[in-house]
Design a protein around this motif. Structure first.
Motif: not given
Length: 128
Positions: A28-35
């Motif tokens: 869920s690329f748009r909504r989740d935190c990525m780092a």
């Protein structure tokens, strides 16, 4: 199945620039935190930059003003633009994805335990 596939590492002289890419599928690329994280030989993995589901960004003190994290939502790609690279930026760089719903404070904190999804790693070598 979540997959994070990285590209864009390499070798550069000090003061140069590189851009890392992380293509996400099954996530869920748009909504989740990525780092982005990095790990130098003999050192612990450290968080470099975060991109929250609301579009907020956060950086480690060591890279603030030199690195920029951003997304292309249409392509499901997370980027890390690295400018003014230094010898102590030498490391293996990893992109990471969180699970849905973590707080921004947790995303910004960049604890490895908050990120169950990881890319394969990409080496960045800076020569002085």
């Amino acid at each position: 199945q979540v997959q994070l596939v990285e590209s864009g590492g390499g070798s550069v002289q000090a003061g140069g620039s590189l851009r890392l890419s992380c293509h996400a599928t099954g996530y869920s690329f748009r909504r989740d935190c990525m780092a982005w994280f990095r790990q130098a030989p003999g050192k612990e993995r450290e968080g470099v930059a975060s991109f929250g589901g609301g579009g907020l960004t956060s950086y480690a003190d060591s890279v603030r003003g030199r690195f920029s994290i951003y997304k292309d939502n249409a392509k499901n790609i997370l980027y890390l633009q690295m400018n003014s690279l230094k010898a102590n930026d030498n490391a293996m760089y990893y992109c990471a994805g969180s699970v849905f719903g973590i707080a921004w404070s947790t995303c910004m904190g960049r604890s490895t335990s908050s990120f169950p999804y990881w890319g394969q790693g990409n080496q960045v070598t800076v020569s002085s």
